[in-house]
Design a protein around this motif. Structure first.
Motif, PDB file in Angstrom:
ATOM      1  N   GLY A 200      -5.800  26.566 -15.646  1.00  0.00           N
ATOM      2  CA  GLY A 200      -4.456  26.121 -15.301  1.00  0.00           C
ATOM      3  C   GLY A 200      -4.308  24.617 -15.286  1.00  0.00           C
ATOM      4  N   LEU A 201      -4.893  23.931 -16.278  1.00  0.00           N
ATOM      5  CA  LEU A 201      -4.761  22.476 -16.346  1.00  0.00           C
ATOM      6  C   LEU A 201      -3.310  22.082 -16.610  1.00  0.00           C
ATOM      7  N   THR A 202      -2.894  20.982 -16.011  1.00  0.00           N
ATOM      8  CA  THR A 202      -1.566  20.436 -16.263  1.00  0.00           C
ATOM      9  C   THR A 202      -1.555  19.708 -17.610  1.00  0.00           C
ATOM     10  N   PRO A 203      -0.381  19.415 -18.160  1.00  0.00           N
ATOM     11  CA  PRO A 203      -0.338  18.637 -19.404  1.00  0.00           C
ATOM     12  C   PRO A 203      -1.080  17.302 -19.294  1.00  0.00           C
ATOM     13  N   GLU A 205      -3.624  16.581 -17.333  1.00  0.00           N
ATOM     14  CA  GLU A 205      -5.067  16.849 -17.286  1.00  0.00           C
ATOM     15  C   GLU A 205      -5.595  17.240 -18.667  1.00  0.00           C
ATOM     16  N   ARG A 206      -4.814  17.989 -19.425  1.00  0.00           N
ATOM     17  CA  ARG A 206      -5.224  18.355 -20.783  1.00  0.00           C
ATOM     18  C   ARG A 206      -5.393  17.114 -21.657  1.00  0.00           C
ATOM     19  N   ALA A 207      -4.476  16.179 -21.525  1.00  0.00           N
ATOM     20  CA  ALA A 207      -4.559  14.958 -22.314  1.00  0.00           C
ATOM     21  C   ALA A 207      -5.787  14.136 -21.955  1.00  0.00           C
ATOM     22  N   GLU A 208      -6.194  14.204 -20.708  1.00  0.00           N
ATOM     23  CA  GLU A 208      -7.316  13.393 -20.224  1.00  0.00           C
ATOM     24  C   GLU A 208      -8.672  14.050 -20.455  1.00  0.00           C
ATOM     25  N   LEU A 209      -8.695  15.364 -20.597  1.00  0.00           N
ATOM     26  CA  LEU A 209      -9.964  16.100 -20.595  1.00  0.00           C
ATOM     27  C   LEU A 209     -10.966  15.637 -21.659  1.00  0.00           C
ATOM     28  N   PRO A 210     -10.603  15.431 -22.942  1.00  0.00           N
ATOM     29  CA  PRO A 210     -11.634  15.025 -23.912  1.00  0.00           C
ATOM     30  C   PRO A 210     -12.390  13.767 -23.510  1.00  0.00           C
ATOM     31  N   ALA A 211     -11.684  12.779 -22.976  1.00  0.00           N
ATOM     32  CA  ALA A 211     -12.358  11.551 -22.557  1.00  0.00           C
ATOM     33  C   ALA A 211     -13.276  11.808 -21.368  1.00  0.00           C
ATOM     34  N   VAL A 212     -12.877  12.687 -20.461  1.00  0.00           N
ATOM     35  CA  VAL A 212     -13.721  12.995 -19.305  1.00  0.00           C
ATOM     36  C   VAL A 212     -14.965  13.756 -19.753  1.00  0.00           C
ATOM     37  N   VAL A 213     -14.841  14.622 -20.761  1.00  0.00           N
ATOM     38  CA  VAL A 213     -16.018  15.318 -21.290  1.00  0.00           C
ATOM     39  C   VAL A 213     -17.007  14.302 -21.872  1.00  0.00           C
ATOM     40  N   GLU A 214     -16.509  13.300 -22.589  1.00  0.00           N
ATOM     41  CA  GLU A 214     -17.396  12.264 -23.116  1.00  0.00           C
ATOM     42  C   GLU A 214     -18.103  11.534 -21.978  1.00  0.00           C
ATOM     43  N   GLN A 215     -17.368  11.240 -20.928  1.00  0.00           N
ATOM     44  CA  GLN A 215     -17.944  10.556 -19.768  1.00  0.00           C
ATOM     45  C   GLN A 215     -18.982  11.440 -19.088  1.00  0.00           C
ATOM     46  N   ALA A 216     -18.681  12.721 -18.949  1.00  0.00           N
ATOM     47  CA  ALA A 216     -19.613  13.642 -18.302  1.00  0.00           C
ATOM     48  C   ALA A 216     -20.878  13.826 -19.132  1.00  0.00           C
ATOM     49  N   THR A 217     -20.732  13.824 -20.451  1.00  0.00           N
ATOM     50  CA  THR A 217     -21.896  13.943 -21.328  1.00  0.00           C
ATOM     51  C   THR A 217     -22.794  12.726 -21.193  1.00  0.00           C
ATOM     52  N   ALA A 218     -22.203  11.549 -21.111  1.00  0.00           N
ATOM     53  CA  ALA A 218     -22.985  10.330 -20.895  1.00  0.00           C
ATOM     54  C   ALA A 218     -23.717  10.387 -19.558  1.00  0.00           C
TER      55      ALA A 218
END
Length: 272
Positions: A200-203, A205-218
């Protein structure tokens, strides 16, 4: 799992392999530095009606803790097809949302020794699990019913936990890394959207998610680097077995190269 003199030995993770036992309805395992804080949090979750986690039953003076055993199946690598169905993915997203909704009303102990190694660097209002990998999700009948192993829990944004979960469950990995542990034919973009929908991500949060995944991977890479530098044999062996740091390079380069595709999958309306 094998029978041990002092109980049924469970698989455990890289940090506690061979040191986790089941004794009847309890699991006896090494306690983390933040065990007392986690135990209080788990009790508060149960008080709020969340049944998707174990309950603490004890903490002894020998550095071990006791938690209730959660019946079910846990997927171990190479991950079986049953754990990677779309229904399984949806259930993981919904379970994570239930965790965060229940935890939103729980006060986080500021004096607890929360582990910061995989924590959200921005901090946040809920206690994130930070390690929702297949090995830490219990299934019954093909549906995720509980999360286990809260050793790396720390305050953060709910989106950070979604990003960590997406890394493992979509999975947001390059094809070579995916083929080593996952069934073939997984649709990354479709599964990413499915997870976002289930949670149930908001619009925004959806826009932000790819960058956060990159940060989490690092953050994940830095975690492994610290373990290897400290001589942890499990991590040293794992990095050597998985072609050194080239695997992490591939994963990070893949995320950057597909950033726009991930964003489109999350934000664009699906075709009719």
């Amino acid at each position: 799992m094998t029978e041990a003199p002092d109980g049924e030995q469970l698989a455990g993770g890289m940090a506690n392999a061979g040191a986790v036992y089941r004794r009847g309805g309890l699991v006896d395992r090494p306690a983390s530095r933040n065990a007392a804080g986690v135990h209080a949090y788990l009790a508060a979750l149960r008080d709020r009606g969340f049944d998707g986690a174990p309950v603490a039953a004890g903490l002894d003076g020998d550095g071990r803790e006791q938690l209730t055993y959660v019946e079910g199946e846990v997927a171990l690598p190479p991950f079986p097809a049953w754990a990677m169905t779309e229904d399984a993915l949806v259930s993981v997203g919904r379970l994570l949302r239930r965790l965060h909704d229940a935890g939103a009303g729980v006060d986080i102990d500021p004096g607890a020794h929360w582990d910061r190694e995989l924590a959200d660097p921005a901090g946040g209002p809920v206690l994130c699990h930070n390690d929702v990998c297949p090995e830490n999700v219990v299934f019954r009948g093909g549906r995720a019913v509980a999360l286990i192993d809260f050793d790396l829990a720390a305050p953060g944004r709910p989106l950070w936990d979604v990003a960590m979960t997406a890394r493992y469950w979509v999975p947001m990995l390059d094809p070579t890394s995916t083929a080593a542990q996952y069934p073939g034919g997984l649709d990354q973009l479709g599964r990413l959207r499915l997870l976002a929908d289930a949670y149930g991500l908001t619009p925004a949060e959806r826009a932000e998610l790819p960058a956060v995944v990159e940060q989490a991977t690092a953050a994940g890479r830095a975690f492994v680097e610290r373990r290897v530098a400290g001589g942890d044999p499990g991590y040293v062996e794992a990095v050597a077995r998985r072609a050194g740091w080239a695997r992490w390079d591939r994963m990070q380069e893949w995320l950057v190269a597909h950033r726009n595709a991930y964003a489109a999958a999350l934000t664009e309306s699906p075709s009719p």
